[in-house]
Structure formats: C-alpha cells, structure tokens
Design a protein around this motif. Sequence first.
Motif, PDB file in Angstrom:
ATOM      1  N   PHE A  91       0.822  -1.204   0.000  1.00 31.38           N
ATOM      2  CA  PHE A  91       0.000   0.000   0.000  1.00 31.38           C
ATOM      3  C   PHE A  91       0.862   1.262   0.000  1.00 31.38           C
ATOM      4  O   PHE A  91       0.483   2.276  -0.581  1.00 31.38           O
ATOM      5  N   THR A  92       2.021   1.217   0.649  1.00 33.29           N
ATOM      6  CA  THR A  92       2.927   2.372   0.660  1.00 33.29           C
ATOM      7  C   THR A  92       3.400   2.695  -0.749  1.00 33.29           C
ATOM      8  O   THR A  92       3.451   3.865  -1.149  1.00 33.29           O
ATOM      9  N   ASP A  93       3.733   1.678  -1.528  1.00 34.54           N
ATOM     10  CA  ASP A  93       4.177   1.884  -2.911  1.00 34.54           C
ATOM     11  C   ASP A  93       3.030   2.409  -3.772  1.00 34.54           C
ATOM     12  O   ASP A  93       3.214   3.319  -4.586  1.00 34.54           O
ATOM     13  N   LEU A  94       1.843   1.842  -3.601  1.00 34.82           N
ATOM     14  CA  LEU A  94       0.675   2.287  -4.354  1.00 34.82           C
ATOM     15  C   LEU A  94       0.360   3.749  -4.043  1.00 34.82           C
ATOM     16  O   LEU A  94       0.123   4.552  -4.943  1.00 34.82           O
ATOM     17  N   LYS A  95       0.408   4.094  -2.764  1.00 31.06           N
ATOM     18  CA  LYS A  95       0.132   5.468  -2.354  1.00 31.06           C
ATOM     19  C   LYS A  95       1.148   6.428  -2.982  1.00 31.06           C
ATOM     20  O   LYS A  95       0.770   7.505  -3.466  1.00 31.06           O
ATOM     21  N   LYS A  96       2.405   6.053  -3.004  1.00 32.14           N
ATOM     22  CA  LYS A  96       3.449   6.899  -3.584  1.00 32.14           C
ATOM     23  C   LYS A  96       3.187   7.140  -5.072  1.00 32.14           C
ATOM     24  O   LYS A  96       3.264   8.273  -5.551  1.00 32.14           O
ATOM     25  N   ILE A  97       2.852   6.102  -5.799  1.00 33.45           N
ATOM     26  CA  ILE A  97       2.584   6.210  -7.240  1.00 33.45           C
ATOM     27  C   ILE A  97       1.391   7.125  -7.501  1.00 33.45           C
ATOM     28  O   ILE A  97       1.461   8.041  -8.320  1.00 33.45           O
ATOM     29  N   VAL A  98       0.288   6.883  -6.802  1.00 35.01           N
ATOM     30  CA  VAL A  98      -0.926   7.667  -7.029  1.00 35.01           C
ATOM     31  C   VAL A  98      -0.719   9.118  -6.591  1.00 35.01           C
ATOM     32  O   VAL A  98      -1.155  10.046  -7.283  1.00 35.01           O
ATOM     33  N   ASN A  99      -0.030   9.327  -5.494  1.00 37.95           N
ATOM     34  CA  ASN A  99       0.228  10.698  -5.054  1.00 37.95           C
ATOM     35  C   ASN A  99       1.074  11.460  -6.065  1.00 37.95           C
ATOM     36  O   ASN A  99       0.796  12.622  -6.356  1.00 37.95           O
ATOM     37  N   GLU A 100       2.096  10.823  -6.617  1.00 39.90           N
ATOM     38  CA  GLU A 100       2.964  11.483  -7.591  1.00 39.90           C
ATOM     39  C   GLU A 100       2.257  11.730  -8.922  1.00 39.90           C
ATOM     40  O   GLU A 100       2.419  12.781  -9.525  1.00 39.90           O
ATOM     41  N   GLN A 101       1.477  10.763  -9.386  1.00 40.89           N
ATOM     42  CA  GLN A 101       0.893  10.826 -10.721  1.00 40.89           C
ATOM     43  C   GLN A 101      -0.464  11.527 -10.782  1.00 40.89           C
ATOM     44  O   GLN A 101      -0.827  12.056 -11.828  1.00 40.89           O
ATOM     45  N   VAL A 102      -1.221  11.523  -9.683  1.00 37.50           N
ATOM     46  CA  VAL A 102      -2.582  12.069  -9.720  1.00 37.50           C
ATOM     47  C   VAL A 102      -2.793  13.153  -8.661  1.00 37.50           C
ATOM     48  O   VAL A 102      -3.095  14.302  -8.994  1.00 37.50           O
ATOM     49  N   ILE A 103      -2.641  12.800  -7.410  1.00 34.80           N
ATOM     50  CA  ILE A 103      -3.000  13.707  -6.318  1.00 34.80           C
ATOM     51  C   ILE A 103      -2.186  14.993  -6.369  1.00 34.80           C
ATOM     52  O   ILE A 103      -2.742  16.091  -6.293  1.00 34.80           O
ATOM     53  N   SER A 104      -0.878  14.900  -6.539  1.00 37.03           N
ATOM     54  CA  SER A 104      -0.049  16.107  -6.557  1.00 37.03           C
ATOM     55  C   SER A 104      -0.376  17.003  -7.752  1.00 37.03           C
ATOM     56  O   SER A 104      -0.145  18.200  -7.721  1.00 37.03           O
ATOM     57  N   VAL A 105      -0.926  16.435  -8.805  1.00 36.14           N
ATOM     58  CA  VAL A 105      -1.293  17.199  -9.999  1.00 36.14           C
ATOM     59  C   VAL A 105      -2.640  17.894  -9.822  1.00 36.14           C
ATOM     60  O   VAL A 105      -2.802  19.064 -10.183  1.00 36.14           O
ATOM     61  N   PHE A 106      -3.623  17.199  -9.242  1.00 35.10           N
ATOM     62  CA  PHE A 106      -4.992  17.702  -9.219  1.00 35.10           C
ATOM     63  C   PHE A 106      -5.471  18.271  -7.888  1.00 35.10           C
ATOM     64  O   PHE A 106      -6.413  19.056  -7.873  1.00 35.10           O
ATOM     65  N   ASP A 107      -4.850  17.883  -6.771  1.00 35.50           N
ATOM     66  CA  ASP A 107      -5.343  18.353  -5.478  1.00 35.50           C
ATOM     67  C   ASP A 107      -5.153  19.862  -5.352  1.00 35.50           C
ATOM     68  O   ASP A 107      -4.062  20.388  -5.574  1.00 35.50           O
ATOM     69  N   HIS A 108      -6.227  20.551  -5.018  1.00 35.95           N
ATOM     70  CA  HIS A 108      -6.250  22.006  -4.878  1.00 35.95           C
ATOM     71  C   HIS A 108      -5.763  22.706  -6.141  1.00 35.95           C
ATOM     72  O   HIS A 108      -5.074  23.720  -6.090  1.00 35.95           O
ATOM     73  N   SER A 109      -6.124  22.146  -7.297  1.00 35.62           N
ATOM     74  CA  SER A 109      -5.793  22.728  -8.598  1.00 35.62           C
ATOM     75  C   SER A 109      -7.061  23.217  -9.267  1.00 35.62           C
ATOM     76  O   SER A 109      -8.169  22.838  -8.899  1.00 35.62           O
ATOM     77  N   LEU A 110      -6.863  24.035 -10.277  1.00 35.85           N
ATOM     78  CA  LEU A 110      -7.962  24.526 -11.092  1.00 35.85           C
ATOM     79  C   LEU A 110      -7.800  23.907 -12.479  1.00 35.85           C
ATOM     80  O   LEU A 110      -6.794  24.121 -13.146  1.00 35.85           O
ATOM     81  N   VAL A 111      -8.785  23.122 -12.902  1.00 39.62           N
ATOM     82  CA  VAL A 111      -8.738  22.417 -14.180  1.00 39.62           C
ATOM     83  C   VAL A 111      -9.749  23.081 -15.117  1.00 39.62           C
ATOM     84  O   VAL A 111     -10.943  23.115 -14.817  1.00 39.62           O
ATOM     85  N   LEU A 112      -9.257  23.614 -16.241  1.00 40.63           N
ATOM     86  CA  LEU A 112     -10.122  24.347 -17.161  1.00 40.63           C
ATOM     87  C   LEU A 112      -9.888  23.931 -18.600  1.00 40.63           C
ATOM     88  O   LEU A 112      -8.765  23.571 -18.978  1.00 40.63           O
ATOM     89  N   ASN A 113     -10.938  24.031 -19.411  1.00 39.54           N
ATOM     90  CA  ASN A 113     -10.830  23.860 -20.850  1.00 39.54           C
ATOM     91  C   ASN A 113      -9.984  25.017 -21.371  1.00 39.54           C
ATOM     92  O   ASN A 113     -10.180  26.172 -20.972  1.00 39.54           O
ATOM     93  N   LEU A 114      -9.042  24.756 -22.254  1.00 37.06           N
ATOM     94  CA  LEU A 114      -8.170  25.813 -22.771  1.00 37.06           C
ATOM     95  C   LEU A 114      -8.941  26.915 -23.484  1.00 37.06           C
ATOM     96  O   LEU A 114      -8.478  28.050 -23.570  1.00 37.06           O
ATOM     97  N   ASN A 115     -10.124  26.614 -24.000  1.00 33.36           N
ATOM     98  CA  ASN A 115     -10.946  27.606 -24.690  1.00 33.36           C
ATOM     99  C   ASN A 115     -11.793  28.439 -23.737  1.00 33.36           C
ATOM    100  O   ASN A 115     -12.409  29.413 -24.152  1.00 33.36           O
ATOM    101  N   SER A 116     -11.841  28.054 -22.487  1.00 29.24           N
ATOM    102  CA  SER A 116     -12.672  28.753 -21.514  1.00 29.24           C
ATOM    103  C   SER A 116     -12.112  30.143 -21.225  1.00 29.24           C
ATOM    104  O   SER A 116     -10.905  30.311 -21.072  1.00 29.24           O
ATOM    105  N   PRO A 117     -12.989  31.135 -21.119  1.00 34.74           N
ATOM    106  CA  PRO A 117     -12.510  32.461 -20.721  1.00 34.74           C
ATOM    107  C   PRO A 117     -11.920  32.462 -19.310  1.00 34.74           C
ATOM    108  O   PRO A 117     -11.179  33.356 -18.952  1.00 34.74           O
ATOM    109  N   HIS A 118     -12.244  31.445 -18.533  1.00 33.95           N
ATOM    110  CA  HIS A 118     -11.689  31.332 -17.187  1.00 33.95           C
ATOM    111  C   HIS A 118     -10.205  30.960 -17.196  1.00 33.95           C
ATOM    112  O   HIS A 118      -9.529  31.095 -16.184  1.00 33.95           O
TER     113      HIS A 118
END
Length: 104
Positions: free
Chosen positions: A71-98
């Motif tokens: 589980f420690t290895d799985l957590k490290k992989i998911v944190n590096e590849q997903v959580i660190s990228v998306f947690d407390h991030s703003l995800v927008l369509n590039l065409n959005s005025p936002h």
Amino acid sequence: MNNFVILHFNYHTMSKIRITKQFNFETGHALYGYDGKCKNVHGHSYKLSVTVIGEPITDSNNVKFGMVIDFTDLKKIVNEQVISVFDHSLVLNLNSPHAQLKEL
C-alpha cells in the motif's frame, strides 16, 4: 483513507488478489459553454478508487510475501501521478474564458 482488500480466487490458474485503495482530493473547475451555475468556477471533493489485481508474491523469504503491491508503494505512485497534480488545482478547458485566471 480507507483500504479495502477483496480476495478473488481463480481455481483454473493461480489465485489472484484484488486490492483497492481510496484517495481523496479537491479540485476546482468550470463547465465551459454550460448554461447553468456550473459555468462558474467551483470545486468538488473527489474520491478516487485505485484497484490492483495480480498474483501475490509467493516467496516466503520476501518481506512482501502475500502482497500484490505494498500500500505504501501504491500510495506513492498515485500521489505522484494524480494527487499532486490535481489536489487544490484549477482544471479548465483551454478555450474557456476562465483560463486566464491561471495567470492571476
């Protein structure tokens, strides 16, 4: 965070184990072109369930004997590849005025 272990036995081959670990994170977004309130920037709490299926380590001398993945290895992989990228991030369509908000 919750850890789930679901055992799945396949009697025609070696036994396989399925493990699922749940991760939580927060992300903001806006629905570009939408005609309702969600067109504005807002956020959600997400739950991501990651499932790994495989044959457990059968070497009884291995410290990870009986595991498909630590589980420690799985957590490290998911944190590096997903959580660190998306947690407390703003995800927008590039065409959005936002999208210009990222520059603030």
